[in-house]
Design an enzyme around this catalytic site. Structure first.
Site, PDB file in Angstrom:
ATOM      1  N   HIS A 167      -5.687   4.822   6.058  1.00  0.00           N
ATOM      2  CA  HIS A 167      -4.596   5.508   5.623  1.00  0.00           C
ATOM      3  C   HIS A 167      -3.483   5.925   5.608  1.00  0.00           C
ATOM      4  CE1 HIS A 167      -8.534   6.457   3.180  1.00  0.00           C
ATOM      5  NE2 HIS A 167      -8.637   7.491   3.801  1.00  0.00           N
TER       6      HIS A 167
ATOM      7  N   GLU B 186       0.897   5.510   0.083  1.00  0.00           N
ATOM      8  CA  GLU B 186      -0.082   6.466   0.446  1.00  0.00           C
ATOM      9  C   GLU B 186       1.194   7.921  -0.536  1.00  0.00           C
ATOM     10  OE1 GLU B 186      -2.231   7.508   2.468  1.00  0.00           O
ATOM     11  OE2 GLU B 186      -2.447   4.756   2.923  1.00  0.00           O
TER      12      GLU B 186
ATOM     13  N   ASP C  80      -2.800  -0.492   6.432  1.00  0.00           N
ATOM     14  CA  ASP C  80      -4.159  -0.723   5.457  1.00  0.00           C
ATOM     15  C   ASP C  80      -3.079  -2.107   4.540  1.00  0.00           C
ATOM     16  OD1 ASP C  80      -5.173   1.502   5.630  1.00  0.00           O
ATOM     17  OD2 ASP C  80      -4.794   2.721   4.037  1.00  0.00           O
TER      18      ASP C  80
ATOM     19  N   ASP D  55       1.339  -1.396  -0.436  1.00  0.00           N
ATOM     20  CA  ASP D  55       0.285   0.148   0.206  1.00  0.00           C
ATOM     21  C   ASP D  55       0.582   0.976  -0.124  1.00  0.00           C
ATOM     22  OD1 ASP D  55      -3.258   0.752   0.830  1.00  0.00           O
ATOM     23  OD2 ASP D  55      -1.864   2.486   1.911  1.00  0.00           O
TER      24      ASP D  55
END
Length: 580
Positions: free
Chosen positions: A174, A34, A179, A32
């Site tokens: 998030h 960001e 995540d 994942d």
């Protein structure tokens, strides 16, 4: 998810007879990211990478790093993720964070929720760094969830909703690692549901579709007993009538796919609904399997096979042997000493080939029998100058014979005369902006060139009493094929440690006896001979022995065919661009 719970989930699938690459044996890297925005091409940067490596339900390791984006993080992103400019100050730049992640993920299957987003970012920065992107296989849990999870299960397929549905032990927030951990639990939950629908391998997972019905999945037991080897499979109904014939390098895996994952053609669903048994015929090599498939389809003409059912429906252009030779459309090649062009894919294509030949060579088009000294009223074509008119006695035998020799050379060796004539005609029509007429001539020429190339290639192999060839396959063993007059007579794989020369001689001794066919026609169907030619033309082929002459003209139609295929592909691509 606890290790005991994950282990129980995966252990529940061990009773199935697994095909392909079992999911329980694969290492998945769930990742994942960001970022500062939605698209790397618009300047968005990665701010955090989190990943969890799992296999068989057990966590093997975790990876987490903040990434200095080299730019200000937008306030709304900072509020959403909790990642601030102060947090990434001094963190590694993507130039060092990406190599570290790729090293961590090496050898695994990448998993992400909405994978195009995360993988797209990673690939973008790998390209900027001129770093080769590993050939990762990718699983998208969001895509899978849309096929498995209903509105009764969850209001949507967002990660937070799925995490609640599958009881994830980590709540998505998030942040990349949290995540990724939640996505691991979602992955396991989805696999638990898919396992009940017959999906147990990566191949089945990648091709899974909810359009496969429950009735189809219930019949997956029909694949039991089939081997993991190349061969032909035959679906039969309750009366043992053959419904469908297919071929595969792995019989069991391919047949299983009709019941579990990848097969979505509506007519195949109908066929599976009628099927009560599947018969497998093992073959020594994939080529033998492909040839057996063609022969079985031609013999049984199964209802659900669309191609290759009527190889007997062929069409040829024939240059007759008579005092005033002519061209005619025929469906069979006879042992009459005549010259033939073909076969053509259809009667319409054959007529197109005939038309371009008549446009180039002024031989007679009437079907009457003409003697050496026939005298009658000439036809309209003679008056138009499109026929040398032997019917009224005005044609000179030597001149007519010279035209026939050039026509024969065009059929058998060099298509230049036809190509040049039709190209001139197309150019003239294009200059007059008569593009539709030019297109008709283009299609006629393409039909002729394809048939001429087929005649020359197939005829060359069909004239050889025997060709023995070998090729080292992907598993390191040597596949050997014996071809006689264009027909596959024997196939085998040299066993490890065996005397190769002795094995080949034994294979030849036991090969099928094949009698030559008349004219350019092979002793098999043309489609079979073309499959053999495709195998013989592969890199790495070794010719063991050739009886006869296997040659094709250097200036033959194959050269022109390559040009026409490039033009066709360019035209199709242009049409696609315009329509888009």
């Amino acid at each position: 998810m606890s290790s005991s719970r994950a282990g129980a989930l995966w252990e529940s699938q061990r009773s199935f007879d697994e095909l392909g690459r079992p999911l329980r044996d694969l290492t998945f890297c769930v990742v994942d990211l960001e970022t500062t925005g939605g698209s790397p091409t618009s300047g968005s940067m990665i701010t955090e990478i989190g990943a969890v490596k799992v296999r068989g339900g057990e966590v093997l390791g975790e990876f987490q790093t903040l990434v200095d984006p080299g730019t200000e993080i937008p306030p709304f992103i900072a509020v959403l993720t909790g990642i601030t400019n102060a947090m990434v100050a001094g963190a590694p730049r993507i130039e060092s964070a990406l190599p570290a992640f790729l090293e961590f993920a090496a050898g695994s299957v990448l998993v992400a929720h909405n994978a195009p987003f995360d993988v797209g970012f990673l690939q973008h920065f790998a390209a900027l760094q001129q770093r080769p992107w590993p050939r990762f296989e990718v699983v998208d849990t969001a895509r899978l969830a849309r096929k498995v999870v209903t509105r009764d299960d969850a209001p949507n397929c967002k990660l937070s909703s799925l995490a609640r549905l599958f009881g994830a032990t980590t709540t998505p927030n998030h942040r990349a690692l949290a995540d990724a951990r939640a996505t691991v639990d979602v992955l396991h939950g989805l696999m638990g549901r898919l396992g009940g629908q017959g999906v147990h391998t990566l191949e089945e997972l990648q091709t899974f579709t909810s359009r496969v019905t429950a009735a189809q999945r219930k019949k997956r037991h029909l694949a039991e007993g089939l081997p993991h080897s190349p061969g032909v499979y035959l679906f039969r109904d309750q009366t043992q009538r053959i419904l469908y014939v297919g071929t595969s390098k792995d019989l069991r895996t391919r047949v299983r796919s009709y019941f579990t994952a990848s097969e979505t053609r509506s007519r195949m669903g109908e066929m599976v609904g009628l099927a009560t048994s599947v018969t497998g015929i093992e073959c020594a090599t994939p080529l033998e399997a492909a040839v057996r498939e063609l022969r079985l389809i031609a013999e049984h003409k199964p209802r659900y096979n669309r191609r290759s059912k009527h190889p007997e429906k062929t069409h040829f252009v024939k240059l007759t042997r008579e005092p005033w030779p002519r061209l005619s459309l025929v469906s069979k090649v006879l042992d009459d000493g005549a010259d033939y062009l073909g076969p053509f894919a259809s009667r319409r294509a054959a007529q197109s080939g005939l038309d371009v030949l008549h446009e180039t060579f002024p031989v007679r088009q009437c079907s009457d029998r003409l003697g050496p000294r026939t005298r009658r009223t000439p036809c309209v074509l003679a008056e138009m100058g499109r026929c040398l008119s032997p019917c009224d006695g005005s044609a000179d035998e030597a001149t007519y014979a010279a035209v026939v020799r050039q026509l024969r050379d065009t059929l058998l060796r060099r298509p230049d005369a036809v190509v040049e004539q039709i190209n001139r005609r197309m150019s003239a029509l294009a200059e007059d902006e008569r593009f539709e007429e030019a297109g008709v001539h283009r299609d006629r020429l393409a039909a002729f060139v394809r048939a001429a190339a087929r005649t020359q290639r197939v005829g060359a192999l069909s004239g050889c009493p025997e060709v023995v060839a070998a090729r080292r396959e992907d598993d390191g063993r040597w596949a050997v094929h014996v071809v006689r007059f264009g027909r596959l007579a024997a196939a085998g794989v040299i066993p490890s440690g065996a005397d190769a020369v002795a094995y080949v001689e034994q294979l030849r001794a036991g090969a099928e006896t094949v009698r030559t066919a008349p004219g350019p026609a092979p002793a098999a169907t043309v489609e079979e001979t073309e499959k053999i030619l495709a195998w013989l033309e592969q890199p790495g082929i070794r010719l063991v022995d050739v009886l006869g002459e296997w040659v094709c003209p250097v200036a033959g139609a194959t050269k022109e065919l390559a040009v026409h295929e490039r033009v066709r592909r360019s035209r199709d691509e242009l049409a696609g661009t315009v329509s888009t």
